[in-house]
Write a protein that holds these residues in place. Structure first.
Motif, PDB file in Angstrom:
ATOM      1  N   PHE A 229      32.650  62.242  71.333  1.00 38.58           N
ATOM      2  CA  PHE A 229      33.214  60.891  71.362  1.00 38.58           C
ATOM      3  C   PHE A 229      34.554  60.867  72.103  1.00 38.58           C
ATOM      4  O   PHE A 229      34.883  59.894  72.788  1.00 38.58           O
ATOM      5  N   PHE A 230      35.326  61.950  71.979  1.00 38.50           N
ATOM      6  CA  PHE A 230      36.636  62.008  72.631  1.00 38.50           C
ATOM      7  C   PHE A 230      36.597  62.781  73.952  1.00 38.50           C
ATOM      8  O   PHE A 230      37.651  63.085  74.520  1.00 38.50           O
ATOM      9  N   ALA A 231      35.399  63.092  74.457  1.00 34.32           N
ATOM     10  CA  ALA A 231      35.277  63.870  75.694  1.00 34.32           C
ATOM     11  C   ALA A 231      35.869  63.117  76.878  1.00 34.32           C
ATOM     12  O   ALA A 231      35.652  61.909  77.047  1.00 34.32           O
ATOM     13  N   GLN A 232      36.594  63.847  77.706  1.00 38.00           N
ATOM     14  CA  GLN A 232      37.225  63.264  78.883  1.00 38.00           C
ATOM     15  C   GLN A 232      36.619  63.781  80.188  1.00 38.00           C
ATOM     16  O   GLN A 232      37.039  63.370  81.270  1.00 38.00           O
ATOM     17  N   SER A 233      35.662  64.708  80.098  1.00 37.63           N
ATOM     18  CA  SER A 233      35.032  65.254  81.292  1.00 37.63           C
ATOM     19  C   SER A 233      33.573  65.560  80.981  1.00 37.63           C
ATOM     20  O   SER A 233      33.163  65.628  79.816  1.00 37.63           O
ATOM     21  N   TYR A 234      32.802  65.760  82.041  1.00 36.31           N
ATOM     22  CA  TYR A 234      31.392  66.071  81.861  1.00 36.31           C
ATOM     23  C   TYR A 234      31.206  67.414  81.163  1.00 36.31           C
ATOM     24  O   TYR A 234      30.305  67.575  80.338  1.00 36.31           O
ATOM     25  N   LEU A 235      32.076  68.377  81.466  1.00 39.26           N
ATOM     26  CA  LEU A 235      32.007  69.675  80.804  1.00 39.26           C
ATOM     27  C   LEU A 235      32.185  69.525  79.300  1.00 39.26           C
ATOM     28  O   LEU A 235      31.472  70.170  78.512  1.00 39.26           O
ATOM     29  N   MET A 236      33.114  68.673  78.895  1.00 42.93           N
ATOM     30  CA  MET A 236      33.322  68.440  77.460  1.00 42.93           C
ATOM     31  C   MET A 236      32.092  67.798  76.826  1.00 42.93           C
ATOM     32  O   MET A 236      31.739  68.098  75.678  1.00 42.93           O
ATOM     33  N   VAL A 237      31.410  66.911  77.573  1.00 35.43           N
ATOM     34  CA  VAL A 237      30.182  66.290  77.068  1.00 35.43           C
ATOM     35  C   VAL A 237      29.110  67.356  76.842  1.00 35.43           C
ATOM     36  O   VAL A 237      28.430  67.371  75.806  1.00 35.43           O
ATOM     37  N   LEU A 238      28.959  68.266  77.806  1.00 36.04           N
ATOM     38  CA  LEU A 238      27.968  69.332  77.677  1.00 36.04           C
ATOM     39  C   LEU A 238      28.283  70.247  76.490  1.00 36.04           C
ATOM     40  O   LEU A 238      27.386  70.633  75.737  1.00 36.04           O
ATOM     41  N   ILE A 239      29.570  70.593  76.337  1.00 37.86           N
ATOM     42  CA  ILE A 239      29.974  71.431  75.206  1.00 37.86           C
ATOM     43  C   ILE A 239      29.664  70.729  73.891  1.00 37.86           C
ATOM     44  O   ILE A 239      29.170  71.342  72.931  1.00 37.86           O
ATOM     45  N   ALA A 240      29.936  69.424  73.853  1.00 31.61           N
ATOM     46  CA  ALA A 240      29.657  68.640  72.641  1.00 31.61           C
ATOM     47  C   ALA A 240      28.169  68.659  72.308  1.00 31.61           C
ATOM     48  O   ALA A 240      27.775  68.797  71.143  1.00 31.61           O
TER      49      ALA A 240
ATOM     50  N   LEU B 118      28.473  48.372  73.513  1.00 33.21           N
ATOM     51  CA  LEU B 118      29.731  49.115  73.315  1.00 33.21           C
ATOM     52  C   LEU B 118      29.937  50.060  74.498  1.00 33.21           C
ATOM     53  O   LEU B 118      30.387  49.650  75.556  1.00 33.21           O
ATOM     54  N   ASP B 119      29.615  51.321  74.316  1.00 32.15           N
ATOM     55  CA  ASP B 119      29.733  52.318  75.379  1.00 32.15           C
ATOM     56  C   ASP B 119      28.921  53.531  74.950  1.00 32.15           C
ATOM     57  O   ASP B 119      28.714  53.757  73.749  1.00 32.15           O
ATOM     58  N   TRP B 120      28.436  54.315  75.937  1.00 38.82           N
ATOM     59  CA  TRP B 120      27.581  55.449  75.593  1.00 38.82           C
ATOM     60  C   TRP B 120      28.283  56.458  74.698  1.00 38.82           C
ATOM     61  O   TRP B 120      27.635  57.166  73.934  1.00 38.82           O
ATOM     62  N   LYS B 121      29.621  56.532  74.731  1.00 37.91           N
ATOM     63  CA  LYS B 121      30.341  57.482  73.872  1.00 37.91           C
ATOM     64  C   LYS B 121      30.168  57.152  72.393  1.00 37.91           C
ATOM     65  O   LYS B 121      30.284  58.034  71.531  1.00 37.91           O
ATOM     66  N   PHE B 122      29.873  55.886  72.101  1.00 42.35           N
ATOM     67  CA  PHE B 122      29.682  55.497  70.707  1.00 42.35           C
ATOM     68  C   PHE B 122      28.374  56.061  70.132  1.00 42.35           C
ATOM     69  O   PHE B 122      28.176  56.042  68.912  1.00 42.35           O
ATOM     70  N   LEU B 123      27.496  56.570  70.998  1.00 42.51           N
ATOM     71  CA  LEU B 123      26.306  57.267  70.507  1.00 42.51           C
ATOM     72  C   LEU B 123      26.715  58.528  69.755  1.00 42.51           C
ATOM     73  O   LEU B 123      26.109  58.894  68.748  1.00 42.51           O
ATOM     74  N   PHE B 124      27.757  59.210  70.258  1.00 42.74           N
ATOM     75  CA  PHE B 124      28.288  60.381  69.555  1.00 42.74           C
ATOM     76  C   PHE B 124      28.845  59.981  68.190  1.00 42.74           C
ATOM     77  O   PHE B 124      28.624  60.674  67.189  1.00 42.74           O
ATOM     78  N   LEU B 125      29.580  58.880  68.163  1.00 44.09           N
ATOM     79  CA  LEU B 125      30.181  58.433  66.899  1.00 44.09           C
ATOM     80  C   LEU B 125      29.100  58.043  65.889  1.00 44.09           C
ATOM     81  O   LEU B 125      29.229  58.320  64.689  1.00 44.09           O
ATOM     82  N   THR B 126      28.040  57.406  66.379  1.00 48.90           N
ATOM     83  CA  THR B 126      26.917  57.050  65.504  1.00 48.90           C
ATOM     84  C   THR B 126      26.284  58.303  64.906  1.00 48.90           C
ATOM     85  O   THR B 126      25.979  58.356  63.710  1.00 48.90           O
ATOM     86  N   SER B 127      26.104  59.319  65.723  1.00 48.09           N
ATOM     87  CA  SER B 127      25.501  60.575  65.247  1.00 48.09           C
ATOM     88  C   SER B 127      26.375  61.261  64.208  1.00 48.09           C
ATOM     89  O   SER B 127      25.868  61.912  63.286  1.00 48.09           O
ATOM     90  N   ALA B 128      27.700  61.119  64.346  1.00 47.16           N
ATOM     91  CA  ALA B 128      28.624  61.764  63.403  1.00 47.16           C
ATOM     92  C   ALA B 128      28.458  61.233  61.984  1.00 47.16           C
ATOM     93  O   ALA B 128      28.824  61.912  61.016  1.00 47.16           O
ATOM     94  N   CYS B 129      27.894  60.025  61.853  1.00 48.57           N
ATOM     95  CA  CYS B 129      27.714  59.421  60.518  1.00 48.57           C
ATOM     96  C   CYS B 129      26.771  60.224  59.634  1.00 48.57           C
ATOM     97  O   CYS B 129      26.703  59.990  58.418  1.00 48.57           O
TER      98      CYS B 129
END
Length: 464
Positions: free
Chosen positions: A104-115, A171-182
Motif C-alpha cells: 500500500f505504501f510502495a513508491q516503486s515497482y520493485l517495492m510492489v514486487l517485494i510486497a 479509489l486506486d489500485w494501491k487500495f487493493l493491498f489495503l483491502t487484503s490487509a483486512c
C-alpha cells in the motif's frame, strides 16, 4: 484441571470449541486470499501505467506471486505434519498482512514486487491449512466441509474481478493491498477456536524443498518467457530432487507417494481438471473483451452468476461426497464439466447474457472436482502424511492454473482459424475460443479415463 492439549499424531476427531465459528473464519480468510489474486489481475493495466512498464515486465506481479504461492503451499503442508495449525496460521496471516501494508505504501515497482512476494509467502499458508482442516477437525463431515471450502474458492474467483474493478476504478489500485490487509482481523477468531496441539519432532528436508522451488520457478519462467534455458534448469532441478529423495533419510516428498498409483492417478486427474477450469477463468475475460468489447465491470457481471451457482452447488456436492462417495462425485463432475465446456464452445459467438448462462454448468464443477479429489486423497494418505500429501495437491493445482493460462495465451496468439472444429459453433469471430473450449472437453474426458484406468484395479477397493 484436565489437559486439553492434543497431539498431531492423534487419529480421533479433535475437539474444537466452536466448529461453526472456526469454519466461518477459515472460509473468510480463504476468500480474501483467493480474491487477492483475482483482484490484482484486474489491476495489471493500472500498475503498468503507473510505473510505465511493458507487458512482460508487469506480468511479474502475477508470475512472482504464483511461483512463491505454489511452493509455499507445499512447504506449509509439510510443516503442518509437525507444527500446530495455530502457530502456522498466526505466522502466515501476519506475514501476509505485513506484505499488504508494504504494498500500500510502495513508491516503486520493485517495492510492489517485494510486497507481492511477502504476501505470497504468508498467504500460501491458507490453501494448505484450509484443505487440511476438514481432515483433521471435521472427519465425520469431511466431504461437506470440503465442498463448502471449494465453493468459497469458486465464488471468490468469480467475485474478485468485480470487487477489484470497483476498488481500482473508484479509489486506486494501491487500495487493493489495503483491502487484503483486512484479513488480519480474523486472526483472534482463528486462535480462539483452534485447539492447542503439541509439536511433533520435525524432519524437513530444506535442500529438497529448494530443488522443488527451483523446478517450479524455472518451469513457470520457461513457459512465460519462452526460455529453453529455463526449461533446461527445470530438468536439472527436477533430477536433483529425485536423486536426493532417493538417498536422504527424510525426503521433502516421500518417494513412495509416486509409487502409489491411486495417489498419482488422483493428483493427475485433479491437475487436468483444474487446468481446464482455470483455463476457463483465464480465457473468458479475454474473449468477452476481444469479441464482445465489454468493460471490466461488465465482464465481472457476466461471470457472477456462475460464481454464485458454484458457491451454492459446492455445499450440496460436499454432502454428496459424504453420502455417495468421492469417486461417484468425481465421475459426475467430470461428465458435467465436459458437457459444460461443449455448451460454451457452441455459445462463444452469442449474446453475453446467453454466455453468462452457458458457463454455469462448467463453473459449478469447480467445487465438485476439488472436493471429490481432496476427499480421495484424504482416504489414500496416512494421517501423519496428510500435510505433505495435500501440499502436493495444492502445488499441482497452482501449477495447473499457471500453465493453463500461459499455454492458452500462446495458443490464442498464433491460432486464428476462420471456422471452428465444433460443427455446432455459432458465428461471430470467435472460432479460436470455440476450439479452445472444445479442446477442454477432450482433456477432461481423457483425464477421467486415465483416472478409471489407474485408480481402479481388478481387486476393487472399498469405495473412497
Amino acid at each position: 484441571m484436565k489437559n486439553t492439549t492434543t497431539s498431531l499424531d492423534e487419529t480421533d476427531e479433535v475437539k474444537i470449541k466452536n466448529p461453526k465459528a472456526l469454519l466461518t473464519a477459515l472460509c473468510f480468510v480463504l476468500m480474501m486470499s483467493v480474491m487477492n489474486g483475482t483482484m490484482f489481475n484486474i489491476a495489471i493495466p493500472d500498475i503498468a501505467k503507473t510505473f510505465q512498464l511493458m507487458p512482460s515486465e508487469v506480468s511479474w506481479v502475477m508470475t512472482g506471486y504464483i511461483m512463491v504461492y505454489a511452493v509455499g503451499a507445499l512447504m506449509y503442508g509439510k510443516l503442518a505434519d509437525y507444527y500446530p495449525f495455530k502457530t502456522l496460521i498466526t505466522i502466515g496471516l501476519t506475514i501476509f498482512a505485513i506484505g499488504s501494508l508494504f504494498g500500500f505504501f510502495a513508491q516503486s515497482y520493485l517495492m510492489v514486487l517485494i510486497a507481492r512476494v511477502i504476501q505470497a509467502s504468508g498467504g500460501a499458508m491458507l490453501p494448505a491449512l484450509v484443505f487440511l482442516a476438514p481432515i483433521r477437525y471435521f472427519p465425520k463431515e469431511r466431504g461437506k466441509v470440503l465442498g463448502i471450502i471449494s465453493s468459497v474458492m469458486a465464488f471468490a474467483s468469480g467475485v474478485g474481478p468485480i470487487v477489484g474493478g470497483f476498488i481500482a476504478g473508484f479509489l486506486d489500485w494501491k487500495f487493493l493491498f489495503l483491502t487484503s490487509a483486512c484479513i488480519i482481523i480474523m486472526l483472534p477468531f482463528l486462535r480462539k477456536n483452534l485447539p492447542d496441539e503439541k509439536k511433533r519432532e520435525a524432519h524437513v528436508d530444506f535442500i529438497g524443498a529448494f530443488f522443488v522451488a527451483g523446478t517450479i520457478a524455472t518451469l513457470l519462467i520457461g513457459i512465460t518467457m519462452e526460455s529453453l534455458i529455463s526449461i533446461g534448469g527445470m530438468l536439472f532441478f527436477l533430477t536433483c530432487f529425485f536423486v536426493r529423495s532417493k538417498y536422504v533419510e527424510y525426503p521433502f516428498i516421500p518417494p513412495h507417494f509416486f509409487k502409489n498409483k491411486k495417489f498419482v492417478a488422483t493428483i493427475i486427474t485433479s491437475f487436468f481438471g483444474v487446468a481446464c477450469l482455470f483455463g476457463l477463468m483465464f480465457t473468458l475475460p479475454i474473449m468477452l473483451r476481444d469479441v464482445h468489447e465489454l468493460t471490466t465491470m461488465q465482464i465481472g457481471l457476466v461471470l457472477f452468476p456462475g460464481a454464485i451457482c458454484a458457491a451454492i452447488i459446492g455445499q450440496f456436492g460436499g454432502r454428496l461426497v459424504d453420502s455417495k462417495g468421492s469417486r461417484f462425485v468425481l465421475f459426475l463432475s467430470m461428465m458435467i464439466l465436459s458437457t459444460g465446456f461443449f455448451v460454451i464452445s457452441i455459445s462463444t459467438g452469442l449474446h453475453p447474457i446467453v454466455l453468462s448462462l452457458s458457463i454455469i454448468l462448467a463453473y459449478m464443477c469447480f467445487p465438485l472436482v476439488q472436493a471429490s479429489t481432496a476427499d480421495l486423497l484424504a482416504n489414500i494418505l496416512p494421517n501423519k502424511e496428510t500435510g505433505v500429501g495435500m501440499g502436493v495437491f495444492n502445488l499441482m493445482n497452482f501449477v495447473a492454473g499457471s500453465l493453463s493460462g500461459a499455454i492458452i495465451g500462446k495458443v490464442l496468439d498464433i491460432y486464428s482459424p476462420e471456422k471452428s472444429f465444433n460443427p455446432f459453433a455459432q458465428k461471430g469471430g470467435s472460432a479460436a475460443y470455440s476450439d479452445v473450449f472444445l479442446m477442454f472437453v477432450f482433456i477432461v474426458l481423457g483425464a477421467y479415463l486415465f483416472f478409471r484406468t489407474f485408480y481402479e484395479n481388478k481387486k476393487r477397493s472399498l469405495e473412497a
